[in-house]
Write a protein that holds these residues in place. Structure first.
Motif, mmCIF file in Angstrom:
data_model
loop_
_atom_site.group_PDB
_atom_site.id
_atom_site.type_symbol
_atom_site.label_atom_id
_atom_site.label_comp_id
_atom_site.label_asym_id
_atom_site.label_seq_id
_atom_site.Cartn_x
_atom_site.Cartn_y
_atom_site.Cartn_z
ATOM 1 N N UNK A 284 -37.778 39.312 2.729
ATOM 2 C CA UNK A 284 -36.585 39.294 3.574
ATOM 3 C C UNK A 284 -36.946 39.086 5.039
ATOM 4 N N UNK A 285 -37.997 39.753 5.478
ATOM 5 C CA UNK A 285 -38.457 39.587 6.864
ATOM 6 C C UNK A 285 -38.927 38.159 7.105
ATOM 7 N N UNK A 286 -39.700 37.649 6.170
ATOM 8 C CA UNK A 286 -40.213 36.278 6.303
ATOM 9 C C UNK A 286 -39.054 35.287 6.359
ATOM 10 N N UNK A 287 -38.071 35.467 5.506
ATOM 11 C CA UNK A 287 -36.908 34.573 5.501
ATOM 12 C C UNK A 287 -36.140 34.661 6.818
ATOM 13 N N UNK A 288 -36.018 35.862 7.360
ATOM 14 C CA UNK A 288 -35.316 36.045 8.631
ATOM 15 C C UNK A 288 -36.067 35.361 9.772
#
Length: 48
Positions: A8-12
C-alpha cells in the motif's frame, strides 16, 4: 515477502510520483519558449 501495508505504501508513493511527473510535464508544455532562445535559434539558422 512484503506485507500488504508495504504494498500500500509503495502504491501510494508510485501514485504521488506519477502525479508530480504529470504536473511538471503539463507546466513545461504550457510554458512558452523564452525570447532569448528564439533569438538564439534564429541566429543558428542564419549561419546554415
Amino acid at each position: 515477502m512484503t506485507s500488504k501495508q508495504d504494498d500500500g505504501r509503495r502504491a501510494a508513493v508510485e501514485k504521488q510520483i506519477d502525479e508530480n511527473l504529470r504536473r511538471v510535464y503539463e507546466q513545461d508544455v504550457t510554458e512558452q519558449v523564452p525570447d532569448r532562445f528564439l533569438d538564439l535559434l534564429k541566429k543558428l539558422r542564419e549561419q546554415e
